[in-house]
Motif scaffolding. Structure first.
Motif: not given
Length: 329
Positions: A290-309
């Protein structure tokens, strides 16, 4: 091409065998020997593949059962995503969804063979990575962003840019920059990120908008130059690269990646996968990639992912309408 090294893969496997299993009464798919498949709807070597393999290493360690990545490329992710939608709804097959497959495709494809909203159950967000604008090393006349703008305008209709498909996030991001600056360009779509990168490195195509980790891998080797970052601020991976916003282009975008299961997957299975992902994101192999790709872990709840999508689908629909881009399926 970016990849998970053999040494890292072996280290991940060893760690998975040594790690304690996440407490559960029932393995995913009904058997501890049965592997969990992550379908990646793109070729090996691109950002979705790289992040998926890193995620698989952490998941395997947390679950205590094999987790494998299966590449099913085609039609800007629709082939693999459809295969995941049709898989048994028991958690044994999941998919790494990205901006393209779960937000953009529904607007660019006249007929999409799956529903990103109705055919899938969200598990968790995984990470987000910023886009970078790069040019091949052969464009010596473009050492910086100002010269990129000046010289590309001189080559109206001939200045070329690669993407991983018509209507992809890579295509739309460059389209925004070109429209903002008044650049007439030649779009050269590829089937995946890695072939587009290779074309730029081989001086076959002039430029590309892509995740910064891939761009940086070419820049470090002297095969490309990163001119700008499509991010709200500069990042540690490329501290000397200015943002597009600093340069007067109001664009901050990138690629988000998240795990989805087939619809009707039981809630306890989704909960277990979510918990395993959260635990797996602490795995050193996962964090390192993740660090090599400039990303950070961003776990969410299923509901949070549904709203984001849902919000992403609405936002990208507007971009697609304004760019008037359609893909015939």
């Amino acid at each position: 091409m970016i990849h998970l090294t053999r040494r890292a893969a072996l280290a991940a496997a060893a760690a998975a065998l040594a790690a304690p299993r996440l407490a559960t009464a029932q393995p995913i798919g009904g058997s501890a020997e049965r592997p969990v498949r992550i379908i990646v709807p793109y070729n090996a070597g691109g950002i979705t593949d790289v992040i998926s393999r890193a995620t698989a290493a952490g998941l395997q360690a947390a679950l205590g059962q094999p987790v494998i990545v299966e590449n099913r490329p085609g039609a800007n992710g629709t082939v693999g995503t459809l295969a995941a939608a049709r898989a048994p709804a028991d958690g044994s097959t999941i998919t790494m969804g990205i901006t393209d497959t779960f937000a953009i495709n529904r607007s660019t494809f006249r007929t999409l063979p799956y529903s990103d909203e109705n055919d899938f159950a969200p598990i968790s967000m995984v990470t987000r990575v910023p886009f970078a604008l790069m040019v091949g090393a052969h464009r010596r006349d473009m050492p910086d962003f100002a010269s990129f703008v000046r010289e590309s305008k001189k080559e109206a209709g001939k200045f070329s840019h690669a993407s991983w498909g018509v209507g992809s996030s890579s295509h739309l991001a460059f389209e925004f920059v070109a429209r903002n600056l008044g650049i007439e360009k030649l779009h050269v779509p590829f089937a995946a990120q890695a072939p587009g990168m290779q074309a730029v490195a081989a001086a076959q195509v002039d430029s590309m908008m892509l995740p910064v980790g891939g761009a940086n891998s070419l820049a470090v080797d002297g095969r490309a130059r990163i001119l700008a970052l499509a991010h709200p601020h500069r990042i540690d991976l490329t501290p000397n690269v200015p943002t597009l916003q600093e340069l007067g282009v109001p664009l901050a975008t990138g690629l988000w990646l998240a795990l989805f299961a087939p619809a009707r997957t039981p809630a306890p299975v989704l909960e277990r996968l979510n918990a395993a992902l959260r635990e797996g994101m602490k795995h050193e192999t996962t964090l390192s990639v993740f660090r090599q790709q400039a990303g950070q872990p961003e776990p969410s709840t299923p509901a949070e992912l549904a709203a984001f999508a849902a919000a992403e689908r609405a936002q990208w629909a507007k971009v697609v309408r304004e760019a008037d881009i359609r893909v015939e399926a």
